[in-house]
Design a protein around this motif. Structure first.
Motif, short mmCIF file in Angstrom:
data_model
loop_
_atom_site.label_atom_id
_atom_site.label_comp_id
_atom_site.label_asym_id
_atom_site.label_seq_id
_atom_site.Cartn_x
_atom_site.Cartn_y
_atom_site.Cartn_z
N LEU A 71 0.92 -1.41 -0.05
CA LEU A 71 -0.06 0.14 -0.20
C LEU A 71 0.95 1.19 -0.07
CD1 LEU A 71 -2.77 -0.94 2.65
CD2 LEU A 71 -2.84 -0.95 0.01
N THR A 72 0.94 1.91 -1.18
CA THR A 72 1.63 2.98 -1.43
C THR A 72 0.86 4.17 -0.96
OG1 THR A 72 0.90 3.47 -3.68
CG2 THR A 72 2.94 2.06 -3.27
N ALA A 73 1.42 5.46 -0.72
CA ALA A 73 0.51 6.71 -0.23
C ALA A 73 -0.35 6.79 -1.21
CB ALA A 73 1.68 7.68 -0.14
N ASP A 74 -0.21 6.68 -2.67
CA ASP A 74 -1.12 7.04 -3.72
C ASP A 74 -2.43 6.04 -3.54
OD1 ASP A 74 0.43 8.96 -4.69
OD2 ASP A 74 1.31 7.66 -6.11
N LEU A 75 -2.11 4.87 -3.30
CA LEU A 75 -3.15 3.85 -3.23
C LEU A 75 -3.92 4.16 -1.80
CD1 LEU A 75 -1.54 0.43 -4.31
CD2 LEU A 75 -3.22 1.83 -5.50
N THR A 76 -3.39 4.64 -0.91
CA THR A 76 -4.25 4.91 0.20
C THR A 76 -5.02 6.20 0.11
OG1 THR A 76 -2.40 4.09 1.73
CG2 THR A 76 -3.96 5.57 2.54
N ALA A 77 -4.70 7.13 -0.66
CA ALA A 77 -5.28 8.31 -0.94
C ALA A 77 -6.55 8.07 -1.84
CB ALA A 77 -4.35 9.41 -1.36
N ALA B 93 -7.95 5.19 -2.29
CA ALA B 93 -9.06 4.47 -1.29
C ALA B 93 -9.92 5.40 -0.23
CB ALA B 93 -8.05 3.45 -0.48
N ALA B 94 -9.22 6.42 0.12
CA ALA B 94 -9.74 7.28 0.95
C ALA B 94 -10.86 7.94 0.15
CB ALA B 94 -9.03 8.10 1.67
N ALA C 269 -16.15 9.49 -1.56
CA ALA C 269 -17.34 9.33 -2.60
C ALA C 269 -18.79 8.35 -2.59
CB ALA C 269 -16.74 9.13 -4.20
N THR C 270 -18.32 7.26 -2.19
CA THR C 270 -19.37 6.43 -2.06
C THR C 270 -20.32 6.76 -0.93
OG1 THR C 270 -17.90 4.43 -2.58
CG2 THR C 270 -20.02 4.10 -1.07
#
Length: 266
Positions: A58-64, A66-67, A72-73
């Motif tokens: 989990l990189t920083a980009d993937l974490t962002a 996902a958030a 949005a959901t």
């Protein structure tokens, strides 16, 4: 040689060559097996077999991302819920408006019907009052006139003689009558042949005003030519007629049942 060597119980037993050879072979086999096992264990320990599962990092980009996706959901869910509440509120408002409109229309129709009914009743009261006033005037005029004579007297006398007889639809006497049957029979006493039914009798002579009645005139209810009931005016504001099965033939005041018009035959 020791002192006890000659004693048999103190001698060491001799081992047979065959037993010694067998024990040596067994020992050698065991040592060989242990040596092979040790070598195998050493080889296995030297080269272990493993399986590694690589997990995504989990990189920083993937974490962002996902958030952002979760946010949005949640936002979409809130929007849908708000829209559903608005739709439900709009539906309730439309339903209430429709019910209020129906209620208003029903109240308006009821009010209009009540006003029309009141107007009809007022017109009917005015018509009855006018008829009573006319009949009262006619009664006073008739009371002041001379006694009935001639053919009219015969008609009046016959009609009065039938008071108390029964009313039977279609009957023409001598003890039961319907309205037009009685009028026809009374005029027959004066030598006048009248039509059988009330519609024709209401136009059998000259139309006269209710304020100018004379004994012997034919009274009718309904329109001239479409009358549904007839009787004979006998003077003094009175008439004789076969009214219905409940009353039979009666003599009554014009106020009892004001007629629509009159016709004079004699």
């Amino acid at each position: 040689m020791s002192q006890t060597a000659h004693i048999r119980s103190h001698r060491k037993p001799r081992r047979s060559a065959s037993k010694i050879a067998m024990r040596a072979g067994v020992a050698g086999g065991v040592l060989s097996t242990l040596a092979v096992a040790g070598a195998s264990g050493t080889a296995t320990a030297a080269e272990p077999v493993t399986q590694t599962l690589e997990l995504p990092t989990l990189t920083a980009d993937l974490t962002a991302e996902a958030a952002i996706s979760a946010e949005a959901t949640a936002s979409a869910a809130a929007t849908y819920e708000l829209q559903a509440e608005r739709d439900a509120a709009a539906e309730r408002a439309a339903d209430l408006a429709e019910r209020n409109l129906k209620k208003a229309k029903a109240e308006a129709e009821a009010k209009q019907e009540a006003e029309e009914k009141a107007a009809r009743e007022a017109a009917e009261r005015a018509s009855r009052d006018s008829a009573r006033e006319t009949l009262t005037t006619a009664s006073a005029s008739s009371s002041a006139s001379t006694a009935v004579s001639g053919s009219a007297a015969a008609v009046v006398a016959f009609a009065k003689a039938q008071v108390g007889d029964a009313y039977v639809s279609g009957a023409t006497g001598p003890n039961a009558w319907d309205c037009s049957g009685l009028v026809q029979a009374a005029y027959k006493q004066a030598g006048v042949s009248l039509p059988r039914v009330s519609q024709d009798q209401s136009v059998a002579g000259t139309q006269v005003s209710l304020s100018n009645l004379l004994p012997g005139d034919i009274l009718y209810w309904g329109g001239a030519g479409s009358a549904y009931h007839v009787a004979i005016y006998v003077g003094g504001g009175q008439f004789v007629g076969a009214q219905n099965s409940g009353t039979g033939v009666v003599q009554a005041s014009l106020d009892y049942d004001p007629p629509s018009g009159a016709v004079r035959v004699l």
